[in-house]
Design a protein around this motif. Structure first.
Motif, PDB file in Angstrom:
ATOM      1  N   GLY A  64       0.838  -1.198   0.000  1.00 64.99           N
ATOM      2  CA  GLY A  64       0.000   0.000   0.000  1.00 64.99           C
ATOM      3  C   GLY A  64       0.865   1.236   0.000  1.00 64.99           C
ATOM      4  O   GLY A  64       0.705   2.132   0.837  1.00 64.99           O
ATOM      5  N   ALA A  65       1.767   1.315  -0.965  1.00 67.74           N
ATOM      6  CA  ALA A  65       2.863   2.285  -0.924  1.00 67.74           C
ATOM      7  C   ALA A  65       2.435   3.719  -1.172  1.00 67.74           C
ATOM      8  O   ALA A  65       3.226   4.644  -0.933  1.00 67.74           O
ATOM      9  N   GLY A  66       1.213   3.952  -1.657  1.00 69.19           N
ATOM     10  CA  GLY A  66       0.709   5.323  -1.795  1.00 69.19           C
ATOM     11  C   GLY A  66       1.547   6.161  -2.731  1.00 69.19           C
ATOM     12  O   GLY A  66       1.696   5.856  -3.912  1.00 69.19           O
ATOM     13  N   GLY A  67       2.138   7.235  -2.204  1.00 69.33           N
ATOM     14  CA  GLY A  67       2.974   8.120  -3.008  1.00 69.33           C
ATOM     15  C   GLY A  67       4.423   7.721  -3.074  1.00 69.33           C
ATOM     16  O   GLY A  67       5.217   8.365  -3.773  1.00 69.33           O
ATOM     17  N   GLY A  68       4.810   6.682  -2.331  1.00 69.81           N
ATOM     18  CA  GLY A  68       6.146   6.128  -2.454  1.00 69.81           C
ATOM     19  C   GLY A  68       7.227   6.716  -1.568  1.00 69.81           C
ATOM     20  O   GLY A  68       8.400   6.371  -1.707  1.00 69.81           O
ATOM     21  N   SER A  69       6.864   7.561  -0.608  1.00 72.19           N
ATOM     22  CA  SER A  69       7.909   8.204   0.202  1.00 72.19           C
ATOM     23  C   SER A  69       8.676   7.203   1.063  1.00 72.19           C
ATOM     24  O   SER A  69       9.898   7.328   1.235  1.00 72.19           O
ATOM     25  N   TRP A  84      10.816 -12.177   2.535  1.00 71.66           N
ATOM     26  CA  TRP A  84      11.135 -10.768   2.712  1.00 71.66           C
ATOM     27  C   TRP A  84      11.815 -10.537   4.062  1.00 71.66           C
ATOM     28  O   TRP A  84      11.387 -11.084   5.080  1.00 71.66           O
ATOM     29  N   ASP A  85      12.846  -9.695   4.041  1.00 69.45           N
ATOM     30  CA  ASP A  85      13.517  -9.326   5.293  1.00 69.45           C
ATOM     31  C   ASP A  85      12.724  -8.265   6.057  1.00 69.45           C
ATOM     32  O   ASP A  85      12.825  -8.168   7.283  1.00 69.45           O
ATOM     33  N   LEU A  86      11.939  -7.485   5.316  1.00 69.48           N
ATOM     34  CA  LEU A  86      11.108  -6.443   5.927  1.00 69.48           C
ATOM     35  C   LEU A  86       9.839  -6.292   5.106  1.00 69.48           C
ATOM     36  O   LEU A  86       9.901  -6.180   3.873  1.00 69.48           O
ATOM     37  N   ILE A  87       8.703  -6.294   5.779  1.00 70.22           N
ATOM     38  CA  ILE A  87       7.424  -5.951   5.156  1.00 70.22           C
ATOM     39  C   ILE A  87       6.815  -4.816   5.970  1.00 70.22           C
ATOM     40  O   ILE A  87       6.694  -4.922   7.193  1.00 70.22           O
ATOM     41  N   HIS A  88       6.441  -3.745   5.294  1.00 72.34           N
ATOM     42  CA  HIS A  88       5.874  -2.580   5.972  1.00 72.34           C
ATOM     43  C   HIS A  88       4.540  -2.221   5.336  1.00 72.34           C
ATOM     44  O   HIS A  88       4.409  -2.180   4.113  1.00 72.34           O
ATOM     45  N   ALA A  89       3.530  -1.977   6.181  1.00 70.31           N
ATOM     46  CA  ALA A  89       2.213  -1.538   5.711  1.00 70.31           C
ATOM     47  C   ALA A  89       1.727  -0.430   6.639  1.00 70.31           C
ATOM     48  O   ALA A  89       1.608  -0.643   7.854  1.00 70.31           O
ATOM     49  N   ARG A  90       1.430   0.742   6.064  1.00 73.94           N
ATOM     50  CA  ARG A  90       0.984   1.888   6.869  1.00 73.94           C
ATOM     51  C   ARG A  90      -0.392   2.353   6.406  1.00 73.94           C
ATOM     52  O   ARG A  90      -0.597   2.635   5.230  1.00 73.94           O
ATOM     53  N   LEU A  91      -1.324   2.423   7.357  1.00 74.59           N
ATOM     54  CA  LEU A  91      -2.702   2.845   7.085  1.00 74.59           C
ATOM     55  C   LEU A  91      -3.307   2.023   5.952  1.00 74.59           C
ATOM     56  O   LEU A  91      -3.947   2.550   5.046  1.00 74.59           O
ATOM     57  N   LEU A  95      10.374  -3.533  -3.262  1.00 74.62           N
ATOM     58  CA  LEU A  95       9.210  -3.678  -4.135  1.00 74.62           C
ATOM     59  C   LEU A  95       8.065  -2.913  -3.490  1.00 74.62           C
ATOM     60  O   LEU A  95       7.660  -3.222  -2.364  1.00 74.62           O
ATOM     61  N   ALA A  96       7.542  -1.905  -4.187  1.00 73.65           N
ATOM     62  CA  ALA A  96       6.419  -1.101  -3.702  1.00 73.65           C
ATOM     63  C   ALA A  96       5.153  -1.539  -4.417  1.00 73.65           C
ATOM     64  O   ALA A  96       5.104  -1.560  -5.651  1.00 73.65           O
ATOM     65  N   THR A  97       4.127  -1.900  -3.648  1.00 74.48           N
ATOM     66  CA  THR A  97       2.878  -2.362  -4.241  1.00 74.48           C
ATOM     67  C   THR A  97       1.721  -1.471  -3.821  1.00 74.48           C
ATOM     68  O   THR A  97       1.749  -0.833  -2.766  1.00 74.48           O
ATOM     69  N   ASP A  98       0.696  -1.454  -4.657  1.00 73.30           N
ATOM     70  CA  ASP A  98      -0.536  -0.750  -4.315  1.00 73.30           C
ATOM     71  C   ASP A  98      -1.634  -1.266  -5.225  1.00 73.30           C
ATOM     72  O   ASP A  98      -1.355  -1.784  -6.319  1.00 73.30           O
TER      73      ASP A  98
END
Length: 269
Positions: free
Chosen positions: A55-60, A105-112, A73-76
């Protein structure tokens, strides 16, 4: 990389095709990136790590990870705001209907993200399973069930207007779209239930004066969900009053509480 599957129409409350979405991503980046970067930075050296930004949104956040040498890898569901050539790969992906992109994956991040998805617990379980041994899952969501957003206002009517907005958004509009305002506080227990270890939660909040990105985000929310608000009884006149109020420097609102929860897949599992 996974074969592309068209996920069909967006089900997300704040559609990236809406013209207001550009402002939304910019405001959220201003509001949340410093705290997110602090949390991700606590994970140590990211160089060479395989990172999935969901859910990478604007990619920041994807850009920040890539700048630190991560393989990102940025997904949305809708990738229109994710820039190409920014040091990370981009994949249009439906987190509910498609498998997690190939890991581990070594790191998975999901915000909002997960607070808006009714299948959030099943999605979290699949994300946890996609981690490499020792990999970290970072879930950041807003706990929105708490009222009293208005810390200061030019008059009682403005304070009541802000609370009316919050009540309609949190208790009527977003739940009808599958949002759970209590989810953020439950992530810690859900991570433990799915075998993640060293689970850690940090909660962050701030005051937003009128005209700041956080206060103006209120107007963006209403603009994107205008018909839902009107159907809930928030009249066009109230909407106009709200648009004016959130730009008044005499207004100060409290942010929602951001729960940032990190859990790791055990080594050797």
């Amino acid at each position: 990389m996974s074969t592309f599957i068209d996920p069909g129409p967006s089900r997300y409350s704040f559609d990236n095709d809406d013209p207001e979405s550009v402002g939304r991503h910019s405001h959220l980046s201003d509001i949340l990136d410093p705290f997110t970067f602090e949390r991700l930075g606590s994970l140590g050296d990211l160089a060479g790590r395989r990172c999935l930004e969901v859910g990478a949104g604007g990619g920041s956040v994807a850009r920040w990870l890539a700048e630190r040498g991560a393989d990102v890898l940025a997904t949305d569901l809708n990738v229109r705001h994710l820039p190409l050539g920014a040091g990370f790969r981009v994949l249009r992906h439906d987190l509910v209907r498609e498998p997690v992109p190939d890991g581990p994956w070594d790191l998975i991040h999901a915000r909002l993200v997960l607070l808006h998805i009714p299948e959030r617990e099943a999605v979290l379980e699949r994300l946890a399973a996609a981690l490499a041994p020792g990999g970290a899952l970072v879930i950041e969501d807003w706990a929105t069930e708490f009222g009293n957003l208005c810390l200061a206002a030019p008059d009682r009517e403005t304070a009541q207007l802000i609370e009316e907005y919050r009540d309609i958004l949190v208790n009527r509009v977003l739940p009808a779209r599958g949002n759970d305002p209590t989810w953020a506080a439950r992530v810690h227990a859900v991570m433990l239930a799915h075998g993640l270890t060293g689970v850690d939660t940090v909660i962050n909040a701030a005051a937003w004066p009128g005209g700041s990105p956080g206060a103006v985000l209120i107007a963006v929310n209403v603009a994107q969900l205008r018909e839902d608000f009107i159907a809930a009884g928030f009249t066009p006149e109230r909407i106009r009053q709200l648009y004016s109020a959130v730009r008044d420097p005499r207004l100060v609102v409290r942010s929602h509480f951001t729960y940032s929860t990190i859990g790791r897949r055990p080594d050797g599992s």
